[in-house]
Design a protein around this motif. Structure first.
Motif, PDB file in Angstrom:
ATOM      1  N   LEU A   2       0.829  -1.187   0.000  1.00  0.00           N
ATOM      2  CA  LEU A   2       0.000   0.000   0.000  1.00  0.00           C
ATOM      3  C   LEU A   2       0.871   1.246   0.000  1.00  0.00           C
ATOM      4  O   LEU A   2       1.854   1.301   0.732  1.00  0.00           O
ATOM      5  CB  LEU A   2      -0.909   0.035   1.233  1.00  0.00           C
ATOM      6  CG  LEU A   2      -1.991  -1.037   1.359  1.00  0.00           C
ATOM      7  CD1 LEU A   2      -2.757  -0.833   2.654  1.00  0.00           C
ATOM      8  CD2 LEU A   2      -2.918  -1.012   0.172  1.00  0.00           C
ATOM      9  N   GLN A   3       0.475   2.220  -0.777  1.00  0.00           N
ATOM     10  CA  GLN A   3       1.204   3.479  -0.877  1.00  0.00           C
ATOM     11  C   GLN A   3       0.247   4.619  -0.635  1.00  0.00           C
ATOM     12  O   GLN A   3      -0.658   4.845  -1.428  1.00  0.00           O
ATOM     13  CB  GLN A   3       1.849   3.601  -2.260  1.00  0.00           C
ATOM     14  CG  GLN A   3       2.676   4.857  -2.460  1.00  0.00           C
ATOM     15  CD  GLN A   3       4.038   4.763  -1.801  1.00  0.00           C
ATOM     16  OE1 GLN A   3       4.582   3.675  -1.633  1.00  0.00           O
ATOM     17  NE2 GLN A   3       4.577   5.906  -1.408  1.00  0.00           N
ATOM     18  N   ALA A   4       0.451   5.336   0.467  1.00  0.00           N
ATOM     19  CA  ALA A   4      -0.380   6.497   0.774  1.00  0.00           C
ATOM     20  C   ALA A   4       0.306   7.761   0.278  1.00  0.00           C
ATOM     21  O   ALA A   4       1.535   7.883   0.350  1.00  0.00           O
ATOM     22  CB  ALA A   4      -0.629   6.587   2.271  1.00  0.00           C
ATOM     23  N   CYS A  20      -4.622   6.187  -1.518  1.00  0.00           N
ATOM     24  CA  CYS A  20      -3.972   4.955  -1.070  1.00  0.00           C
ATOM     25  C   CYS A  20      -4.062   3.971  -2.228  1.00  0.00           C
ATOM     26  O   CYS A  20      -5.164   3.558  -2.602  1.00  0.00           O
ATOM     27  CB  CYS A  20      -4.666   4.406   0.167  1.00  0.00           C
ATOM     28  SG  CYS A  20      -4.016   2.819   0.745  1.00  0.00           S
ATOM     29  N   ALA A  22      -2.996   0.347  -3.950  1.00  0.00           N
ATOM     30  CA  ALA A  22      -2.567  -1.008  -3.619  1.00  0.00           C
ATOM     31  C   ALA A  22      -1.867  -1.662  -4.801  1.00  0.00           C
ATOM     32  O   ALA A  22      -2.183  -1.376  -5.956  1.00  0.00           O
ATOM     33  CB  ALA A  22      -3.776  -1.841  -3.206  1.00  0.00           C
ATOM     34  N   TYR A  92      -2.599   6.925   7.838  1.00  0.00           N
ATOM     35  CA  TYR A  92      -2.244   5.604   7.327  1.00  0.00           C
ATOM     36  C   TYR A  92      -3.464   4.942   6.698  1.00  0.00           C
ATOM     37  O   TYR A  92      -4.585   5.093   7.194  1.00  0.00           O
ATOM     38  CB  TYR A  92      -1.757   4.704   8.461  1.00  0.00           C
ATOM     39  CG  TYR A  92      -0.529   5.185   9.177  1.00  0.00           C
ATOM     40  CD1 TYR A  92      -0.630   6.045  10.269  1.00  0.00           C
ATOM     41  CD2 TYR A  92       0.741   4.773   8.770  1.00  0.00           C
ATOM     42  CE1 TYR A  92       0.499   6.488  10.935  1.00  0.00           C
ATOM     43  CE2 TYR A  92       1.875   5.212   9.432  1.00  0.00           C
ATOM     44  CZ  TYR A  92       1.740   6.068  10.510  1.00  0.00           C
ATOM     45  OH  TYR A  92       2.862   6.509  11.162  1.00  0.00           O
ATOM     46  N   CYS A  93      -3.238   4.188   5.641  1.00  0.00           N
ATOM     47  CA  CYS A  93      -4.313   3.384   5.075  1.00  0.00           C
ATOM     48  C   CYS A  93      -4.058   1.919   5.403  1.00  0.00           C
ATOM     49  O   CYS A  93      -2.924   1.501   5.620  1.00  0.00           O
ATOM     50  CB  CYS A  93      -4.446   3.602   3.572  1.00  0.00           C
ATOM     51  SG  CYS A  93      -2.976   3.266   2.580  1.00  0.00           S
ATOM     52  N   ARG A  94      -5.144   1.191   5.429  1.00  0.00           N
ATOM     53  CA  ARG A  94      -5.069  -0.229   5.756  1.00  0.00           C
ATOM     54  C   ARG A  94      -6.023  -1.002   4.873  1.00  0.00           C
ATOM     55  O   ARG A  94      -7.138  -0.555   4.604  1.00  0.00           O
ATOM     56  CB  ARG A  94      -5.429  -0.469   7.223  1.00  0.00           C
ATOM     57  CG  ARG A  94      -5.219  -1.899   7.699  1.00  0.00           C
ATOM     58  CD  ARG A  94      -5.622  -2.070   9.137  1.00  0.00           C
ATOM     59  NE  ARG A  94      -7.065  -2.196   9.288  1.00  0.00           N
ATOM     60  CZ  ARG A  94      -7.675  -2.442  10.452  1.00  0.00           C
ATOM     61  NH1 ARG A  94      -6.953  -2.584  11.547  1.00  0.00           N
ATOM     62  NH2 ARG A  94      -8.976  -2.531  10.497  1.00  0.00           N
ATOM     63  N   TYR A 102      -2.826  -5.255   5.590  1.00  0.00           N
ATOM     64  CA  TYR A 102      -1.686  -4.526   5.060  1.00  0.00           C
ATOM     65  C   TYR A 102      -1.821  -3.051   5.422  1.00  0.00           C
ATOM     66  O   TYR A 102      -2.923  -2.493   5.398  1.00  0.00           O
ATOM     67  CB  TYR A 102      -1.611  -4.672   3.538  1.00  0.00           C
ATOM     68  CG  TYR A 102      -1.655  -6.101   3.085  1.00  0.00           C
ATOM     69  CD1 TYR A 102      -2.868  -6.702   2.772  1.00  0.00           C
ATOM     70  CD2 TYR A 102      -0.495  -6.858   2.983  1.00  0.00           C
ATOM     71  CE1 TYR A 102      -2.922  -8.020   2.351  1.00  0.00           C
ATOM     72  CE2 TYR A 102      -0.545  -8.182   2.567  1.00  0.00           C
ATOM     73  CZ  TYR A 102      -1.762  -8.749   2.264  1.00  0.00           C
ATOM     74  OH  TYR A 102      -1.806 -10.068   1.863  1.00  0.00           O
ATOM     75  N   TRP A 103      -0.685  -2.418   5.735  1.00  0.00           N
ATOM     76  CA  TRP A 103      -0.653  -1.000   6.088  1.00  0.00           C
ATOM     77  C   TRP A 103       0.211  -0.237   5.086  1.00  0.00           C
ATOM     78  O   TRP A 103       1.244  -0.726   4.639  1.00  0.00           O
ATOM     79  CB  TRP A 103      -0.054  -0.812   7.476  1.00  0.00           C
ATOM     80  CG  TRP A 103      -0.925  -1.251   8.601  1.00  0.00           C
ATOM     81  CD1 TRP A 103      -0.978  -2.492   9.165  1.00  0.00           C
ATOM     82  CD2 TRP A 103      -1.875  -0.440   9.311  1.00  0.00           C
ATOM     83  NE1 TRP A 103      -1.896  -2.506  10.187  1.00  0.00           N
ATOM     84  CE2 TRP A 103      -2.468  -1.265  10.304  1.00  0.00           C
ATOM     85  CE3 TRP A 103      -2.273   0.884   9.213  1.00  0.00           C
ATOM     86  CZ2 TRP A 103      -3.447  -0.784  11.187  1.00  0.00           C
ATOM     87  CZ3 TRP A 103      -3.241   1.351  10.094  1.00  0.00           C
ATOM     88  CH2 TRP A 103      -3.820   0.521  11.060  1.00  0.00           C
ATOM     89  N   GLY A 104      -0.224   0.986   4.796  1.00  0.00           N
ATOM     90  CA  GLY A 104       0.610   1.896   4.034  1.00  0.00           C
ATOM     91  C   GLY A 104       1.614   2.570   4.940  1.00  0.00           C
ATOM     92  O   GLY A 104       1.553   2.454   6.178  1.00  0.00           O
ATOM     93  N   GLN A 105       2.524   3.322   4.367  1.00  0.00           N
ATOM     94  CA  GLN A 105       3.623   3.900   5.129  1.00  0.00           C
ATOM     95  C   GLN A 105       3.258   5.206   5.824  1.00  0.00           C
ATOM     96  O   GLN A 105       4.004   5.650   6.680  1.00  0.00           O
ATOM     97  CB  GLN A 105       4.835   4.149   4.209  1.00  0.00           C
ATOM     98  CG  GLN A 105       4.825   5.459   3.471  1.00  0.00           C
ATOM     99  CD  GLN A 105       3.803   5.518   2.356  1.00  0.00           C
ATOM    100  OE1 GLN A 105       3.066   4.570   2.107  1.00  0.00           O
ATOM    101  NE2 GLN A 105       3.740   6.650   1.670  1.00  0.00           N
TER     102      GLN A 105
END
Length: 113
Positions: A2-4, A20, A22, A92-94, A102-105
């Motif tokens: 994941l990319q925020a 966000c 994926a 943060y996104c999840r 999964y978590w974004g940075q």
């Protein structure tokens, strides 16, 4: 996974749109959500969009923030309006699906008064 992105600095009353993205399909996700963490505090839930598209929000952002998603782009968005200084945090996104969570940075949002 994941990319925020989309964070930045804005004055109170302003707006920002977070994204966000994926690296996998989100079409069969169980849920995607946004969380935030202000300095010196615990991470808190902001809102969720479920598989069926139903959205739920924390009371502190309800009516100001809107979550949406685009399955074709494997992306989720957080539209933030009427921003307040207390919205300042790393966002943060999840994503949760049958394979795991999964978590974004994280992306920093700063709201000045």
């Amino acid at each position: 996974q994941l990319q925020a992105s989309g964070g930045g600095s804005v004055q109170a009353g302003g707006s920002l749109r977070l994204s966000c993205t994926a690296s996998k399909s989100i079409a069969r996700m169980n849920a995607m959500g946004w969380f935030r963490q202000a300095p010196g505090t615990q991470r808190e839930w902001v809102g969720t969009i479920a598989y069926g598209g139903i959205t739920t929000y924390a009371g502190s952002v309800k009516g100001r923030f809107t979550i949406s998603r685009d399955n074709n782009k494997n992306a989720m968005y957080l539209e933030m309006n009427s921003l307040k200084p207390e919205d300042t945090a790393v966002y943060y996104c999840r994503l949760t699906d049958n394979d795991g969570t999964y978590w974004g940075q994280g992306t920093l949002v700063t709201v000045s008064s």
